[in-house]
Design a protein around this motif. Sequence first.
Motif, PDB file in Angstrom:
ATOM      1  N   GLY A 106      44.804  53.299  33.849  1.00  0.00           N
ATOM      2  CA  GLY A 106      43.919  53.973  32.941  1.00  0.00           C
ATOM      3  C   GLY A 106      42.431  53.696  33.483  1.00  0.00           C
ATOM      4  O   GLY A 106      42.165  54.138  34.619  1.00  0.00           O
ATOM      5  N   GLU A 107      41.485  53.085  32.729  1.00  0.00           N
ATOM      6  CA  GLU A 107      40.244  53.029  33.362  1.00  0.00           C
ATOM      7  C   GLU A 107      40.127  51.779  34.086  1.00  0.00           C
ATOM      8  O   GLU A 107      40.507  50.732  34.011  1.00  0.00           O
ATOM      9  CB  GLU A 107      39.163  52.618  32.228  1.00  0.00           C
ATOM     10  N   TYR A 108      39.514  51.967  35.527  1.00  0.00           N
ATOM     11  CA  TYR A 108      39.444  50.694  36.465  1.00  0.00           C
ATOM     12  C   TYR A 108      37.914  51.022  36.933  1.00  0.00           C
ATOM     13  O   TYR A 108      37.530  51.901  37.149  1.00  0.00           O
ATOM     14  CB  TYR A 108      40.334  50.704  37.229  1.00  0.00           C
ATOM     15  N   PHE A 109      37.579  49.734  37.533  1.00  0.00           N
ATOM     16  CA  PHE A 109      36.456  49.814  38.253  1.00  0.00           C
ATOM     17  C   PHE A 109      36.444  50.087  39.822  1.00  0.00           C
ATOM     18  O   PHE A 109      35.787  50.686  40.237  1.00  0.00           O
ATOM     19  CB  PHE A 109      35.688  48.604  38.124  1.00  0.00           C
ATOM     20  N   SER A 110      37.637  49.320  40.276  1.00  0.00           N
ATOM     21  CA  SER A 110      37.936  49.444  41.828  1.00  0.00           C
ATOM     22  C   SER A 110      39.171  49.604  42.024  1.00  0.00           C
ATOM     23  O   SER A 110      40.145  48.989  41.325  1.00  0.00           O
ATOM     24  CB  SER A 110      37.093  48.169  42.455  1.00  0.00           C
ATOM     25  N   LYS A 111      39.400  50.464  42.892  1.00  0.00           N
ATOM     26  CA  LYS A 111      40.987  50.418  43.486  1.00  0.00           C
ATOM     27  C   LYS A 111      40.826  50.513  44.989  1.00  0.00           C
ATOM     28  O   LYS A 111      40.376  51.664  45.496  1.00  0.00           O
ATOM     29  CB  LYS A 111      41.755  51.728  42.823  1.00  0.00           C
ATOM     30  N   GLU A 112      41.672  49.663  45.868  1.00  0.00           N
ATOM     31  CA  GLU A 112      41.233  49.639  47.090  1.00  0.00           C
ATOM     32  C   GLU A 112      42.530  49.199  47.909  1.00  0.00           C
ATOM     33  O   GLU A 112      43.265  48.270  47.553  1.00  0.00           O
ATOM     34  CB  GLU A 112      39.886  48.778  47.543  1.00  0.00           C
ATOM     35  N   VAL A 113      42.858  49.798  48.917  1.00  0.00           N
ATOM     36  CA  VAL A 113      43.941  49.292  49.936  1.00  0.00           C
ATOM     37  C   VAL A 113      43.494  48.256  50.617  1.00  0.00           C
ATOM     38  O   VAL A 113      42.138  47.937  51.349  1.00  0.00           O
ATOM     39  CB  VAL A 113      44.117  50.275  51.075  1.00  0.00           C
ATOM     40  N   CYS A 114      43.974  46.872  50.414  1.00  0.00           N
ATOM     41  CA  CYS A 114      43.642  45.432  50.905  1.00  0.00           C
ATOM     42  C   CYS A 114      44.708  44.546  51.377  1.00  0.00           C
ATOM     43  O   CYS A 114      45.876  44.808  50.578  1.00  0.00           O
ATOM     44  CB  CYS A 114      42.781  45.030  50.118  1.00  0.00           C
ATOM     45  N   GLY A 115      44.666  43.786  51.893  1.00  0.00           N
ATOM     46  CA  GLY A 115      45.754  42.668  52.440  1.00  0.00           C
ATOM     47  C   GLY A 115      45.099  41.324  52.098  1.00  0.00           C
ATOM     48  O   GLY A 115      46.059  40.294  52.491  1.00  0.00           O
ATOM     49  N   GLY A 116      43.988  41.123  51.650  1.00  0.00           N
ATOM     50  CA  GLY A 116      43.594  39.811  51.540  1.00  0.00           C
ATOM     51  C   GLY A 116      43.700  38.978  50.248  1.00  0.00           C
ATOM     52  O   GLY A 116      44.434  39.776  49.403  1.00  0.00           O
ATOM     53  N   PRO A 117      43.165  37.797  50.085  1.00  0.00           N
ATOM     54  CA  PRO A 117      43.399  37.213  48.923  1.00  0.00           C
ATOM     55  C   PRO A 117      42.659  37.348  47.655  1.00  0.00           C
ATOM     56  O   PRO A 117      41.466  37.820  48.098  1.00  0.00           O
ATOM     57  CB  PRO A 117      43.284  35.754  49.230  1.00  0.00           C
ATOM     58  N   HIS A 118      42.814  37.495  46.444  1.00  0.00           N
ATOM     59  CA  HIS A 118      42.181  37.729  45.370  1.00  0.00           C
ATOM     60  C   HIS A 118      42.341  37.052  44.068  1.00  0.00           C
ATOM     61  O   HIS A 118      43.604  36.330  44.056  1.00  0.00           O
ATOM     62  CB  HIS A 118      42.715  39.395  45.118  1.00  0.00           C
ATOM     63  N   VAL A 119      41.340  36.815  43.151  1.00  0.00           N
ATOM     64  CA  VAL A 119      41.536  36.361  42.101  1.00  0.00           C
ATOM     65  C   VAL A 119      42.468  37.058  41.191  1.00  0.00           C
ATOM     66  O   VAL A 119      42.651  38.306  41.526  1.00  0.00           O
ATOM     67  CB  VAL A 119      40.115  35.847  41.326  1.00  0.00           C
ATOM     68  N   LYS A 120      42.626  36.438  39.747  1.00  0.00           N
ATOM     69  CA  LYS A 120      43.629  37.157  39.098  1.00  0.00           C
ATOM     70  C   LYS A 120      42.828  38.044  37.936  1.00  0.00           C
ATOM     71  O   LYS A 120      43.104  38.988  37.066  1.00  0.00           O
ATOM     72  CB  LYS A 120      44.583  36.276  38.395  1.00  0.00           C
ATOM     73  N   ASN A 121      41.558  37.433  37.639  1.00  0.00           N
ATOM     74  CA  ASN A 121      40.569  38.031  36.731  1.00  0.00           C
ATOM     75  C   ASN A 121      39.255  37.870  37.256  1.00  0.00           C
ATOM     76  O   ASN A 121      38.579  36.955  37.866  1.00  0.00           O
ATOM     77  CB  ASN A 121      40.900  37.115  35.315  1.00  0.00           C
ATOM     78  N   THR A 122      38.350  38.771  37.094  1.00  0.00           N
ATOM     79  CA  THR A 122      37.049  38.994  37.434  1.00  0.00           C
ATOM     80  C   THR A 122      36.193  37.758  37.029  1.00  0.00           C
ATOM     81  O   THR A 122      35.379  37.243  37.806  1.00  0.00           O
ATOM     82  CB  THR A 122      36.279  40.286  37.325  1.00  0.00           C
ATOM     83  N   LYS A 123      36.505  37.068  36.003  1.00  0.00           N
ATOM     84  CA  LYS A 123      35.684  35.925  35.414  1.00  0.00           C
ATOM     85  C   LYS A 123      35.629  34.584  36.432  1.00  0.00           C
ATOM     86  O   LYS A 123      34.881  34.028  36.026  1.00  0.00           O
ATOM     87  CB  LYS A 123      36.250  35.600  33.888  1.00  0.00           C
ATOM     88  N   GLU A 124      36.559  34.816  37.137  1.00  0.00           N
ATOM     89  CA  GLU A 124      36.963  33.444  38.393  1.00  0.00           C
ATOM     90  C   GLU A 124      35.715  33.759  39.164  1.00  0.00           C
ATOM     91  O   GLU A 124      35.662  32.831  39.897  1.00  0.00           O
ATOM     92  CB  GLU A 124      38.139  33.569  38.803  1.00  0.00           C
ATOM     93  N   ILE A 125      35.088  34.695  39.281  1.00  0.00           N
ATOM     94  CA  ILE A 125      34.284  35.013  40.432  1.00  0.00           C
ATOM     95  C   ILE A 125      33.000  34.187  40.367  1.00  0.00           C
ATOM     96  O   ILE A 125      32.447  33.756  41.294  1.00  0.00           O
ATOM     97  CB  ILE A 125      33.876  36.534  40.946  1.00  0.00           C
TER      98      ILE A 125
END
Length: 602
Positions: free
Chosen positions: A559-578
């Motif tokens: 549905g609605e998303y802010f970013s969609k990107e091909v990537c292989g790095g580590p990520h948080v599970k929720n943007t609030k963690e940033i």
Amino acid sequence: MVSVDEIRKKYLDFFKKKGHKEISPAPLVLEGDPTTLFTSAGMQPLIPYLKGEKHPLGRRLCDSQPSLRLQDIEEVGDNRHTTFFEMLGNWSLGDYFKEEQLSWCLEFFTKELGIKKEKLWVSVFEGLKDKSGKEIVPRDETSYNIWLKLGIPKERIFFYGPQKNWWSRSGDPELMPEGEIGGPDSEVFYDFGKPQHSGCHPNCDCGRFLEIGNSVFIQYEKKNGKLVELPQKNVDFGGGLERIAMAVSSQNDIFKIGTLKDLVSKIEEVSAFHYGEEEKKDKSFRIVADHLRAAVNILAEGVYPANKLHGYVARRLIRKSVFHLYFLGVEKNNALSFIATSLKGQEKISKNWDFIDENLNFEEAKFKQIMEKGVRKLDKIISEGNKVDGKMAFDLYQNDGFPLELTLEFLGQRGINFDKKAEEVFRSEFEKHKELSRKTAARIFKGGLADHSFEVTKLHTATHLIHSALRKVLGEGVSQKGSNITSERLRFDFSFDRKLTDEEINKVEKMVNEVIKRGLPVFFEEKPLDEAISEGALHFFAERYGKTVKVYTVGDPEGEYFSKEVCGGPHVKNTKEIGRVKIIKQEKLGAGVIRIYAVAES
């Protein structure tokens, strides 16, 4: 003789019969992974799954992975060390463990490849204790007993400590950074049967033994400075394809195997010497063959020779090859490119040959100019009646890149003695320089040396938000050109023709921080690259992606998303963690590229 292609096929077929799925090898240069410059092991792209993430193909995997390791670059020149190699690998992601792995490992070597069991020696982990003597990791009696049961006599089973029988991308447990995974291992050695001295043992460097496989039992992660057990027990096997071919053919020289053999033959065509005639010249043959193969594979990923990061490694490998061609009496222009044509049978190299050819020729010509400049300086020093001492020779090396061996050659041709004291001074300065280089390399070259810490993970995820916000504020012509992330800050390069105004920076920051505040979930899916592209996922490093990629979505993938990107790095599970993102600096790098620096505030 069984070829490396046949061994690779036998290995993959063997593990597929054991229920493994073959995965595509990762690119040599990984985009989106802030922890390393190059893929140095087959397990590197699998770290999230070794930590417990579910792999779409299941819990049993295998592949053959091109890898580059620079830790042993100074060892290249003997009969076994290389920087670039192909590694056969199989993994259990929380499925089978020691019993099955060691049994299958031996079965593959002895029954599939026909290596005699009596030629194999093994090692296991002797355990780890803290300074007070408290046990941290137990002695691996389980693997010891399995090997005994499999018919390896106790005289051929050796226990070693963390420096020899512990594997992580960073080395032993003390060197593992936060978030790094690793564990005790059990290595298999082939015995060439020529003991060089009475104290010889499998990990001795005398040349009698060759490590051909290593089963790592990845079950620990470094957290808060301590080893903590992972939620699952994993197996990570790695075996150098060409080393295994050496054992199969009982050939104690890796430079008589596969593509290295082809490269050595090409060097002979342009050299005044033949391989095998003189040990000193053989060393140059080996260095050129290895370094050129590594450099060509880096260039095939679209990397330019440069003074930093990937480009620096490519430049260093190329220049050292040119230097050793000099010692082999090669005068032909564009000799590197000529020799490298033996690698054109490989698809990626063939596809990018024009780029490879152009850069090899340019770097070769450039370094020859440096060598000529060094000769002119030496001529001037001597013509003015000065003596070339150790400090002067080192300055020539450090400032002009003119190697000591060339200085000695130059002086020798003129009957000038470079005395022992001068050489000691040079060696002393060189060792200081080398130690400094090692410390620098330990930070950026050795796989996994930075970290997968939470701070790096947060900032890496923030680059996705910044990237998307820049495109929304400045237009969709903006695209990522590179990134670098430490635990303190992120650096992000993108295409744009001018610096941003204060108003534009404020808009980008505001947009990013609103997304963070909304607490959007971060999802990933694995899918074919073509499918990811058709769905609109951002992708800017086509040559460096594998056939199957991870697509990270901030928001709702359907549905609605802010970013969609091909990537292989580590990520948080929720943007609030940033945390709150703040852009602290911007630079204009050159034609159409802007660099920004940002931090995450609590």
